[in-house]
Scaffold this active site. Structure first.
Site, PDB file in Angstrom:
ATOM      1  N   THR A 185       0.883  -1.174   0.000  1.00  0.00           N
ATOM      2  CA  THR A 185       0.000   0.000   0.000  1.00  0.00           C
ATOM      3  C   THR A 185       0.910   1.211   0.000  1.00  0.00           C
ATOM      4  OG1 THR A 185      -1.758  -1.087   1.214  1.00  0.00           O
ATOM      5  CG2 THR A 185      -1.609   1.285   1.490  1.00  0.00           C
ATOM      6  N   ARG A 213     -15.088  -6.013  -0.069  1.00  0.00           N
ATOM      7  CA  ARG A 213     -14.499  -5.556   1.203  1.00  0.00           C
ATOM      8  C   ARG A 213     -13.823  -4.195   0.988  1.00  0.00           C
ATOM      9  NH1 ARG A 213      -9.010  -4.047   2.661  1.00  0.00           N
ATOM     10  NH2 ARG A 213      -8.661  -4.507   4.852  1.00  0.00           N
ATOM     11  N   GLY A 215     -11.361  -1.382   2.800  1.00  0.00           N
ATOM     12  CA  GLY A 215     -10.424  -1.238   3.915  1.00  0.00           C
ATOM     13  C   GLY A 215     -10.398   0.177   4.466  1.00  0.00           C
ATOM     14  N   ASP A 216      -9.297   0.493   5.145  1.00  0.00           N
ATOM     15  CA  ASP A 216      -9.157   1.810   5.759  1.00  0.00           C
ATOM     16  C   ASP A 216      -8.709   2.878   4.766  1.00  0.00           C
ATOM     17  OD1 ASP A 216      -6.707   0.354   5.561  1.00  0.00           O
ATOM     18  OD2 ASP A 216      -5.749   1.850   6.847  1.00  0.00           O
ATOM     19  N   THR A 236      -1.003   2.205   7.012  1.00  0.00           N
ATOM     20  CA  THR A 236      -0.934   0.976   6.224  1.00  0.00           C
ATOM     21  C   THR A 236      -0.910  -0.203   7.179  1.00  0.00           C
ATOM     22  OG1 THR A 236       0.488  -0.385   4.801  1.00  0.00           O
ATOM     23  CG2 THR A 236       1.590   1.349   6.040  1.00  0.00           C
ATOM     24  N   GLY A 237      -1.501  -1.309   6.756  1.00  0.00           N
ATOM     25  CA  GLY A 237      -1.568  -2.476   7.629  1.00  0.00           C
ATOM     26  C   GLY A 237      -2.955  -3.068   7.582  1.00  0.00           C
ATOM     27  N   GLY A 239      -6.411  -3.108   7.601  1.00  0.00           N
ATOM     28  CA  GLY A 239      -7.374  -2.015   7.494  1.00  0.00           C
ATOM     29  C   GLY A 239      -8.478  -2.062   8.533  1.00  0.00           C
TER      30      GLY A 239
HETATM   31  N1  ASP Z   1      -4.493  -1.001   4.790  1.00  0.00           N
HETATM   32  C1  ASP Z   1      -4.703  -1.742   3.575  1.00  0.00           C
HETATM   33  C2  ASP Z   1      -6.052  -2.393   3.608  1.00  0.00           C
HETATM   34  O1  ASP Z   1      -6.464  -2.867   4.641  1.00  0.00           O
HETATM   35  C3  ASP Z   1      -3.674  -2.784   3.320  1.00  0.00           C
HETATM   36  C4  ASP Z   1      -2.223  -2.427   3.575  1.00  0.00           C
HETATM   37  O2  ASP Z   1      -1.913  -1.339   4.028  1.00  0.00           O
HETATM   38  O3  ASP Z   1      -1.352  -3.280   3.304  1.00  0.00           O
HETATM   39  O4  ASP Z   1      -6.677  -2.493   2.572  1.00  0.00           O
END
Ligand code: ASP
Length: 324
Positions: A185, A213, A215-216, A236-237, A239
């Site tokens: 991301t 789905r 995400g954040d 990032t991470g 979500g």
């Molecule tokens: N935050 C992103 C999501 O959940 C994924 C990521 O940051 O790797 O879609």
């Protein structure tokens, strides 16, 4: 005197290329990619463009770079589709725009900016976002790459064989397997010569996510937030955790309460570690132009540049705060 005042203000950009575990052979491309992105964004800032222009430009370069899970090279859903999310925000008047579930737009972050500038809405998803892209003549491209398709096939096989038995546990199962991390991301935060802040985040999402789905990354306050009164943040991470914690806004609020950017991102990661125990990375910039970057994952490619630096500094790790 105006010039003196203007030049005393900071011009700083920070970018990230996703929290996770990078495969060793891709790591140097990740570092190179964030360095190029920071440099492209900083060029805008030093030419007097807005923080908004700078973060859009930085994210565009990463959306064009297949090493990242955003734009070209986005990861695939459970059913093998592309569904990209992105959002952008400006700290002066809290204007924001976002898109979710877009399939073939070349620059999702630029479409998010168009939602902000050309519509009365903040977030437009799926078919509606594609229709807006048609209306505005936005450039398209198939984001699939061989690398992501192969990763998907491998993960899908394990999923069907039952080696990834329960879908909701996938993330913890693959935590220590770099090849499955959907890291990549991208995000950027900046402050310009006028003291205005901006933040942007763009992603293909998580590998094997359920179709539809969200995400954040496209949610203002979760993956992205900017407010001139506090600063700007991109997350990032996992979500779902960033959504449940309103993470980007919470970290901005921490800066408003006087924490500098680095202390604020540390605080944000500690909060995730305490309450959720899932992967997360954060970058931030505060009103003074100080930089923050922290993560709890094995790595997070990131880079920054300010007026005192001829080139960006880029690294494969920010400040690491382990989940205990
Ligand atoms: N935050 C992103 C999501 O959940 C994924 C990521 O940051 O790797 O879609």
């Amino acid at each position: 005197p105006l010039m003196a005042r203007v030049s005393a203000l900071p011009a700083v950009i920070v970018v990230h290329g996703g929290a996770g575990a990078w495969q060793q052979d891709r790591l140097c491309h990740g570092i190179e990619g964030v360095r190029d992105a920071a440099s492209a964004g900083f060029e805008r800032l030093s030419a007097g463009h807005s923080a908004l222009d700078a973060v859009e430009r930085a994210v565009n370069t990463m959306e064009d770079n297949p090493v990242f899970n955003a734009g070209l090279g986005s990861t695939l859903t459970l059913t093998g589709e592309i569904e990209m999310d992105a959002s952008i925000m400006e700290g002066k008047d809290l204007r924001a725009g976002a898109v979710a579930l877009v399939k073939d737009v070349r620059y999702p972050i630029s479409l998010a900016r168009l939602v902000m500038e050309e519509t009365d809405h903040v977030l437009i998803g799926a078919g509606g976002a594609e229709r807006l892209a048609n209306l505005l003549g936005v450039e398209r491209r198939d984001p699939r790459t061989e690398y992501r398709v192969n990763l998907w096939k491998q993960a899908k096989r394990q999923f069907t064989e039952g080696t990834l038995p329960r879908y909701s546990k996938i993330m913890s199962l693959v935590r220590d397997k770099p090849e499955f991390q959907s890291s990549g991301t991208v995000g950027a935060v900046a402050i310009d010569l006028r003291g205005n802040t901006a933040a942007a985040t763009s992603t293909g999402g998580m590998l094997l996510k359920f179709p539809g789905r969200i995400g954040d990354a496209p949610l203002i306050g979760s993956g992205t937030y900017a407010d001139n009164k506090s600063g700007a943040v991109s997350a990032t991470g996992t979500g779902e955790a960033a959504i449940r914690l309103s993470l980007a806004k919470s970290v901005c609020d921490a800066m408003r309460r006087s924490l500098c950017a680095q202390r604020a991102t540390d605080w944000g990661i500690r909060l995730v570690n305490k309450r959720m125990k899932v992967s997360m990375g954060l970058i931030a910039i505060d009103r003074k132009g100080e930089v923050g970057a922290s993560q709890n994952t094995p790595g997070m490619c990131w880079a920054f540049q300010n007026k005192r630096m001829k080139k960006p500094v880029a690294d494969s790790k920010a400040k690491m705060l382990r989940i205990r």
